[in-house]
Design a protein around this motif. Structure first.
Motif, short mmCIF file in Angstrom:
data_model
loop_
_atom_site.label_atom_id
_atom_site.label_comp_id
_atom_site.label_asym_id
_atom_site.label_seq_id
_atom_site.Cartn_x
_atom_site.Cartn_y
_atom_site.Cartn_z
N GLY A 28 0.69 -1.28 0.01
CA GLY A 28 0.15 0.03 0.06
C GLY A 28 0.65 1.34 -0.12
O GLY A 28 0.20 2.32 0.41
N VAL A 29 2.12 0.98 -0.31
CA VAL A 29 3.07 2.45 -0.16
C VAL A 29 2.81 3.20 -1.82
O VAL A 29 2.89 4.26 -1.80
CB VAL A 29 4.41 1.97 0.00
CG1 VAL A 29 5.38 3.42 -0.04
CG2 VAL A 29 4.20 1.51 1.38
N ALA A 30 3.07 2.15 -2.81
CA ALA A 30 3.03 2.67 -4.10
C ALA A 30 1.40 2.97 -4.49
O ALA A 30 0.58 2.03 -4.40
CB ALA A 30 3.59 1.88 -4.96
N GLU A 31 1.11 4.11 -5.22
CA GLU A 31 -0.19 4.36 -5.82
C GLU A 31 -0.67 3.53 -7.02
O GLU A 31 -1.64 2.95 -7.29
CB GLU A 31 -0.28 5.97 -5.85
CG GLU A 31 -0.22 6.76 -4.71
CD GLU A 31 -0.40 8.20 -5.20
OE1 GLU A 31 -0.96 8.45 -6.16
OE2 GLU A 31 0.01 9.09 -4.19
N LYS A 32 0.44 3.30 -7.72
CA LYS A 32 0.10 2.66 -9.26
C LYS A 32 0.77 1.28 -9.02
O LYS A 32 1.86 0.94 -8.63
CB LYS A 32 0.56 3.53 -10.36
CG LYS A 32 -0.28 4.75 -10.36
CD LYS A 32 0.22 5.65 -11.46
CE LYS A 32 -0.34 6.71 -11.90
NZ LYS A 32 -0.04 7.67 -13.01
N SER A 33 0.08 0.37 -9.77
CA SER A 33 0.41 -0.97 -9.93
C SER A 33 1.65 -1.05 -10.87
O SER A 33 1.53 -0.36 -12.11
CB SER A 33 -0.50 -1.94 -10.52
OG SER A 33 -0.26 -3.20 -10.93
N PRO A 34 2.73 -1.78 -10.61
CA PRO A 34 3.67 -2.01 -11.44
C PRO A 34 3.53 -2.88 -12.63
O PRO A 34 4.12 -2.35 -13.90
CB PRO A 34 4.85 -2.95 -10.71
CG PRO A 34 4.29 -2.70 -9.25
CD PRO A 34 2.94 -2.41 -9.31
N GLU A 35 2.38 -3.38 -12.56
CA GLU A 35 1.77 -3.96 -14.14
C GLU A 35 1.36 -3.00 -15.21
O GLU A 35 1.63 -3.09 -16.18
CB GLU A 35 0.68 -4.97 -13.76
CG GLU A 35 0.33 -5.83 -14.86
CD GLU A 35 -0.85 -6.64 -14.35
OE1 GLU A 35 -1.12 -7.69 -15.14
OE2 GLU A 35 -1.41 -6.52 -13.56
#
Length: 376
Positions: free
Chosen positions: A360-367
């Motif tokens: 839940g730290v990153a806002e966007k999915s790496p995918e």
């Protein structure tokens, strides 16, 4: 009378022969002198080429570099990135033959300075030394830049993280600390320099491994360390480049290198994986990674010159001694060709970006950015 005429004619013939002899001799001497001069010139040119080669000149193209170069450090002066960038600049000057001006442009996790470089002409006259945050800008929604917007001349070094407690802490081994965390989930405190940073990422790794800690954010890594020394928090994970003096003074107790291997400079500090072997899949990468890059559409001949100059720098005793003195991880020595460099950065992004997103730290999915999950 006839005798006198005969004598006169004989004398004239002798003079004529003498003149011819002198003329021929003069021509021979002139030719010899010219030949000798040509040989001397050729030898001098050869000596000049040899001297230039011995001096390590790297002028691979007549078009680069022909003027001063700027290096952007996207963080403030005095930090880890600044320290290594300035050392690199000093030695690059030596092998490129042009002055390099180092300029600090900090802000927004390094994205302001990085964006400035991206907006400059792709001609090799604006260089960038960046930190690991370059790989997480998009998933953290900081900006639209990523490693693929730049050509990596070379990864530089990793600044190893060391898990430490204060000198008066009751914990003397990593196992004792981990046992306490297991027994008191969410109660043992860990300081770090802010969400998404390398210290915070280490707290996320602990969580993934089943060790729930209370993470406390400080304004900087140094403040996070002082929080441990002052007894405000239980432990932290500073970079070794800022920690050496505190280890020597006894202000902290190092419990483990947050890595899968020990440091040559501090061989008595165990690697984290010696206590927690299952952490290896997270700890086979440097958590504080510095890189030397240029814009990704920089001409190949310029990239080649910079790569050749970098190789000279990395072999220079001034550089290798600096690496040893700072107990840095010589990543540049392991990844040299384009394929291995690309694979290294792909793996790094896979580990860190998914770790941040899953917690839940990153806002966007790496995918969304084509970053595959670990093991896929």
């Amino acid at each position: 009378m006839k005798k006198m005429i005969a004598l006169g004619m004989a004398a004239m013939m002798c003079l004529s022969m003498t003149a011819c002899s002198v003329s021929t001799s003069s021509k021979t001497e002139t030719t010899a002198a010219a030949t000798e001069a040509a040989e001397t010139t050729a030898e001098a040119a050869k000596d000049s080429e040899t001297t230039a080669e011995a001096a390590g000149d790297l002028v691979a193209t007549a078009d680069y570099p022909t003027k001063p170069i700027t290096m952007i450090i996207p963080y403030g002066a005095g930090g880890t990135t600044d320290t290594w960038g300035r050392k690199l600049a000093v030695l690059l000057e030596k092998y490129l033959g042009q002055p390099i001006t180092v300029t600090n442009q900090g802000g927004a996790s390094g994205s302001i300075g990085s964006q400035f470089v991206k907006e400059q002409p792709s001609d090799g006259y604006t260089l960038l030394v960046c930190a690991e945050t370059m790989g997480t800008y998009r998933t953290m929604n900081i900006c639209d830049l990523g490693y693929d917007d730049f050509t990596v001349i070379s990864p530089l070094v990793g600044d190893p993280k060391v898990l430490v407690v204060g000198k008066d802490s009751k914990y003397n081994t990593l196992q004792e600390l981990l046992d306490a965390i297991k027994e008191n989930p969410g109660k043992i405190t860990m300081s770090h320099s802010g969400p998404g940073g390398s210290g915070h990422n280490q707290g996320l790794v602990l969580k993934e491994l089943g060790y729930e800690v209370a993470m406390t954010s400080f304004d900087s890594g140094n403040d996070a360390l002082l929080g441990v020394i002052g007894g405000q928090v239980d432990f932290t994970n500073p970079n070794i480049s800022t920690l050496g003096g505190y280890i020597e003074s006894g202000d902290v107790k190092p419990l483990a290198v947050f890595s899968d291997k020990r440091m040559d400079a501090y061989p008595d500090i165990p690697a984290f994986t010696e206590t927690v072997p299952e952490a290896e899949k997270y700890l086979n990468i440097p958590y504080t990674l510095l890189s030397f890059v240029v814009n990704n559409d920089t001409p190949q001949e310029v990239v080649d010159v910079l790569k050749a100059a970098s190789e000279k720098v990395f072999a220079d005793p001034e550089w290798t001694d600096f690496v040893k003195q700072n107990a840095a991880d010589p990543v540049y020595d392991e990844y040299k060709d384009d394929a291995s460099i690309q694979a290294f950065y792909d793996n790094w992004k896979s580990v860190i970006c998914w770790l941040q997103y899953d917690n839940g730290v990153a806002e966007k999915s790496p995918e969304e950015f084509g970053i595959k999950r670990i093991g896929e």
